[in-house]
Scaffold this motif. Structure first.
Motif, mmCIF file in Angstrom:
data_model
loop_
_atom_site.group_PDB
_atom_site.id
_atom_site.type_symbol
_atom_site.label_atom_id
_atom_site.label_comp_id
_atom_site.label_asym_id
_atom_site.label_seq_id
_atom_site.Cartn_x
_atom_site.Cartn_y
_atom_site.Cartn_z
ATOM 1 N N ALA A 49 4.660 -2.815 -1.559
ATOM 2 C CA ALA A 49 5.284 -1.500 -1.386
ATOM 3 C C ALA A 49 4.419 -0.591 -0.514
ATOM 4 C CB ALA A 49 5.521 -0.860 -2.746
ATOM 5 N N ALA A 50 3.097 -0.646 -0.724
ATOM 6 C CA ALA A 50 2.202 0.197 0.072
ATOM 7 C C ALA A 50 2.139 -0.260 1.521
ATOM 8 C CB ALA A 50 0.810 0.191 -0.550
ATOM 9 N N LEU A 51 2.333 -1.565 1.754
ATOM 10 C CA LEU A 51 2.296 -2.092 3.117
ATOM 11 C C LEU A 51 3.560 -1.800 3.914
ATOM 12 C CD1 LEU A 51 0.669 -5.639 2.827
ATOM 13 C CD2 LEU A 51 -0.104 -3.750 4.279
ATOM 14 N N ALA A 52 4.653 -1.516 3.213
ATOM 15 C CA ALA A 52 5.947 -1.354 3.877
ATOM 16 C C ALA A 52 5.914 -0.392 5.061
ATOM 17 C CB ALA A 52 7.002 -0.928 2.862
ATOM 18 N N PRO A 53 5.317 0.809 4.931
ATOM 19 C CA PRO A 53 5.320 1.719 6.083
ATOM 20 C C PRO A 53 4.178 1.447 7.070
ATOM 21 C CG PRO A 53 4.346 2.803 4.195
ATOM 22 C CD PRO A 53 4.799 1.455 3.716
ATOM 23 N N LEU A 54 3.312 0.496 6.784
ATOM 24 C CA LEU A 54 2.132 0.274 7.618
ATOM 25 C C LEU A 54 2.197 -1.004 8.437
ATOM 26 C CD1 LEU A 54 -0.611 1.214 4.965
ATOM 27 C CD2 LEU A 54 0.347 2.692 6.741
ATOM 28 N N ALA A 66 1.788 -11.057 -2.040
ATOM 29 C CA ALA A 66 2.464 -9.995 -1.285
ATOM 30 C C ALA A 66 2.685 -10.493 0.139
ATOM 31 C CB ALA A 66 1.624 -8.727 -1.280
ATOM 32 N N TYR A 67 3.946 -10.520 0.576
ATOM 33 C CA TYR A 67 4.286 -11.000 1.913
ATOM 34 C C TYR A 67 4.558 -9.821 2.834
ATOM 35 C CZ TYR A 67 4.900 -15.566 -0.287
ATOM 36 O OH TYR A 67 4.699 -16.737 -0.984
ATOM 37 N N PHE A 68 4.196 -9.982 4.089
ATOM 38 C CA PHE A 68 4.468 -8.944 5.091
ATOM 39 C C PHE A 68 4.690 -9.613 6.446
ATOM 40 C CE2 PHE A 68 0.003 -9.656 4.424
ATOM 41 C CZ PHE A 68 -0.576 -9.723 5.682
ATOM 42 N N GLY A 69 5.305 -8.871 7.344
ATOM 43 C CA GLY A 69 5.677 -9.442 8.643
ATOM 44 C C GLY A 69 7.016 -10.137 8.607
ATOM 45 N N VAL A 123 -10.938 3.141 -8.958
ATOM 46 C CA VAL A 123 -11.183 1.733 -8.613
ATOM 47 C C VAL A 123 -9.898 1.023 -8.196
ATOM 48 C CG1 VAL A 123 -13.254 1.514 -10.029
ATOM 49 C CG2 VAL A 123 -11.025 0.992 -11.041
ATOM 50 N N VAL A 124 -8.781 1.361 -8.824
ATOM 51 C CA VAL A 124 -7.509 0.736 -8.423
ATOM 52 C C VAL A 124 -7.140 1.158 -7.007
ATOM 53 C CG1 VAL A 124 -5.028 0.652 -8.893
ATOM 54 C CG2 VAL A 124 -6.651 0.488 -10.780
ATOM 55 N N ALA A 125 -7.379 2.431 -6.680
ATOM 56 C CA ALA A 125 -7.095 2.913 -5.329
ATOM 57 C C ALA A 125 -7.987 2.212 -4.308
ATOM 58 C CB ALA A 125 -7.299 4.426 -5.263
ATOM 59 N N CYS A 126 -9.276 2.060 -4.627
ATOM 60 C CA CYS A 126 -10.200 1.391 -3.707
ATOM 61 C C CYS A 126 -9.800 -0.064 -3.487
ATOM 62 C CB CYS A 126 -11.624 1.470 -4.242
ATOM 63 S SG CYS A 126 -12.383 3.112 -4.137
ATOM 64 N N ASN A 127 -9.429 -0.753 -4.545
ATOM 65 C CA ASN A 127 -9.038 -2.153 -4.408
ATOM 66 C C ASN A 127 -7.740 -2.302 -3.625
ATOM 67 O OD1 ASN A 127 -9.871 -4.819 -4.989
ATOM 68 N ND2 ASN A 127 -8.313 -5.001 -6.573
ATOM 69 N N THR A 128 -6.824 -1.379 -3.837
ATOM 70 C CA THR A 128 -5.569 -1.411 -3.078
ATOM 71 C C THR A 128 -5.825 -1.172 -1.599
ATOM 72 O OG1 THR A 128 -4.332 -0.592 -5.009
ATOM 73 C CG2 THR A 128 -3.277 -0.385 -2.860
ATOM 74 N N ILE A 129 -6.729 -0.249 -1.284
ATOM 75 C CA ILE A 129 -7.084 0.010 0.116
ATOM 76 C C ILE A 129 -7.689 -1.242 0.748
ATOM 77 C CG2 ILE A 129 -8.654 1.307 1.608
ATOM 78 C CD1 ILE A 129 -8.230 3.705 -0.261
ATOM 79 N N ARG A 130 -8.490 -1.979 -0.024
ATOM 80 C CA ARG A 130 -9.053 -3.230 0.508
ATOM 81 C C ARG A 130 -7.946 -4.222 0.841
ATOM 82 N NH1 ARG A 130 -12.670 -7.777 -2.567
ATOM 83 N NH2 ARG A 130 -11.018 -7.493 -4.112
ATOM 84 N N TYR A 131 -6.966 -4.340 -0.042
ATOM 85 C CA TYR A 131 -5.856 -5.244 0.237
ATOM 86 C C TYR A 131 -5.081 -4.810 1.485
ATOM 87 C CZ TYR A 131 -6.160 -8.040 -4.018
ATOM 88 O OH TYR A 131 -6.564 -8.921 -4.998
ATOM 89 N N LEU A 132 -4.842 -3.523 1.601
ATOM 90 C CA LEU A 132 -4.092 -3.032 2.766
ATOM 91 C C LEU A 132 -4.864 -3.286 4.052
ATOM 92 C CD1 LEU A 132 -2.742 0.399 1.406
ATOM 93 C CD2 LEU A 132 -1.608 -1.834 1.434
ATOM 94 N N GLY A 133 -6.172 -2.986 4.031
ATOM 95 C CA GLY A 133 -6.989 -3.230 5.215
ATOM 96 C C GLY A 133 -7.037 -4.702 5.577
ATOM 97 N N SER A 134 -7.122 -5.554 4.566
ATOM 98 C CA SER A 134 -7.161 -6.997 4.810
ATOM 99 C C SER A 134 -5.855 -7.487 5.422
ATOM 100 C CB SER A 134 -7.430 -7.745 3.504
ATOM 101 O OG SER A 134 -8.659 -7.341 2.939
ATOM 102 N N PHE A 146 -9.196 -11.024 8.991
ATOM 103 C CA PHE A 146 -9.014 -10.986 7.537
ATOM 104 C C PHE A 146 -10.323 -11.267 6.819
ATOM 105 C CE2 PHE A 146 -8.367 -13.333 3.587
ATOM 106 C CZ PHE A 146 -7.581 -12.438 2.869
ATOM 107 N N ASP A 147 -11.053 -12.290 7.282
ATOM 108 C CA ASP A 147 -12.310 -12.644 6.634
ATOM 109 C C ASP A 147 -13.320 -11.498 6.703
ATOM 110 O OD1 ASP A 147 -11.342 -15.124 5.982
ATOM 111 O OD2 ASP A 147 -12.200 -16.132 7.739
ATOM 112 N N VAL A 148 -13.408 -10.857 7.847
ATOM 113 C CA VAL A 148 -14.375 -9.766 8.018
ATOM 114 C C VAL A 148 -14.048 -8.601 7.089
ATOM 115 C CG1 VAL A 148 -15.231 -8.008 9.605
ATOM 116 C CG2 VAL A 148 -15.000 -10.373 10.381
ATOM 117 N N VAL A 149 -12.782 -8.224 7.058
ATOM 118 C CA VAL A 149 -12.390 -7.064 6.258
ATOM 119 C C VAL A 149 -12.386 -7.384 4.765
ATOM 120 C CG1 VAL A 149 -10.527 -5.439 5.763
ATOM 121 C CG2 VAL A 149 -11.067 -6.022 8.118
ATOM 122 N N HIS A 150 -11.790 -8.495 4.391
ATOM 123 C CA HIS A 150 -11.642 -8.801 2.968
ATOM 124 C C HIS A 150 -12.951 -9.233 2.326
ATOM 125 C CE1 HIS A 150 -9.484 -9.880 -0.667
ATOM 126 N NE2 HIS A 150 -10.128 -11.049 -0.680
#
Length: 198
Positions: A49-54, A66-69, A123-134, A146-150
């Motif tokens: 859901a968070a990835l949808a607009p990004l 979570a699938y995207f693209g 902590v949930v917000a930080c972990n979610t941001i990591r997933y979005l960045g990855s 992906f490897d560098v960011v995650h």
């Protein structure tokens, strides 16, 4: 002649609220660990859901992935694994709140509860941001991005977020209380002497 006598404040009654909070925190930690398999799919839905607009294309979640693209040339997926889940961050904070509730012995039970809520959200917000960045790095730069960011930048970010949440919980719970306005200083362990007004 009238007399005004200052009466010492009665000590606040200590209820068992801190014991209840400690028990609930421990029970919640056990429940989170026991139901982590059901929590991972919820995290995947949240990430999608968070990835949808990004992200480019559509997003969806199936199980703990979570699938995207979706609708583009390449569809990617990010799996919520036990070691990367927010569960491993939330459980220690729950146990810490139980310890703090017992240590403060009911004097700061509302603070313990508020600090726990704030730290878990962080902590949930930080972990979610990591997933979005990855996910965005995977879509933009492939597996290397992906490897560098995650694995590196994202992991350091989450560790810093957890440390901040830990310190936030301690600071909010054990920090000094502001003295109430209009109250004078009292000598510890002594009752004030009677004041006589003519």
């Amino acid at each position: 002649m009238s007399h005004a006598v200052a009466v010492a404040d009665r000590p606040a009654r200590r209820h068992g609220g801190h014991l209840v909070l400690a028990a609930l925190a421990v029970a919640a930690a056990v429940a989170v660990l026991a139901t982590s398999g059901r929590i991972h799919p919820l995290e995947a839905r949240g990430v999608a859901a968070a990835l949808a607009p990004l992200a480019d294309g559509g997003t969806a979640a199936s199980g703990n992935v979570a699938y995207f693209g979706i609708g583009t040339a390449t569809v990617h997926g990010i799996q919520i694994t036990p070691m990367c889940s927010s569960v491993v961050l939330v459980v220690p904070l729950l146990l810490l709140s139980a310890v703090l509730a017992l240590v403060t012995r009911g004097r700061r039970t509302p603070r313990v509860a508020l600090a726990l809520t704030a730290s878990v959200v962080l902590v949930v917000a930080c972990n979610t941001i990591r997933y979005l960045g990855s996910a965005l790095a995977l879509q933009a730069w492939g597996e290397q991005g992906f490897d560098v960011v995650h694995e590196y930048a994202g992991s350091l970010f989450v560790i810093a977020g957890f440390a901040a949440a830990f310190l936030l919980q301690l600071g909010m719970t054990l920090g000094r209380s502001r003295p109430a306005r209009g109250r004078g200083r009292r000598s510890a362990g002594r009752e004030p002497l009677p004041e006589v007004a003519g």
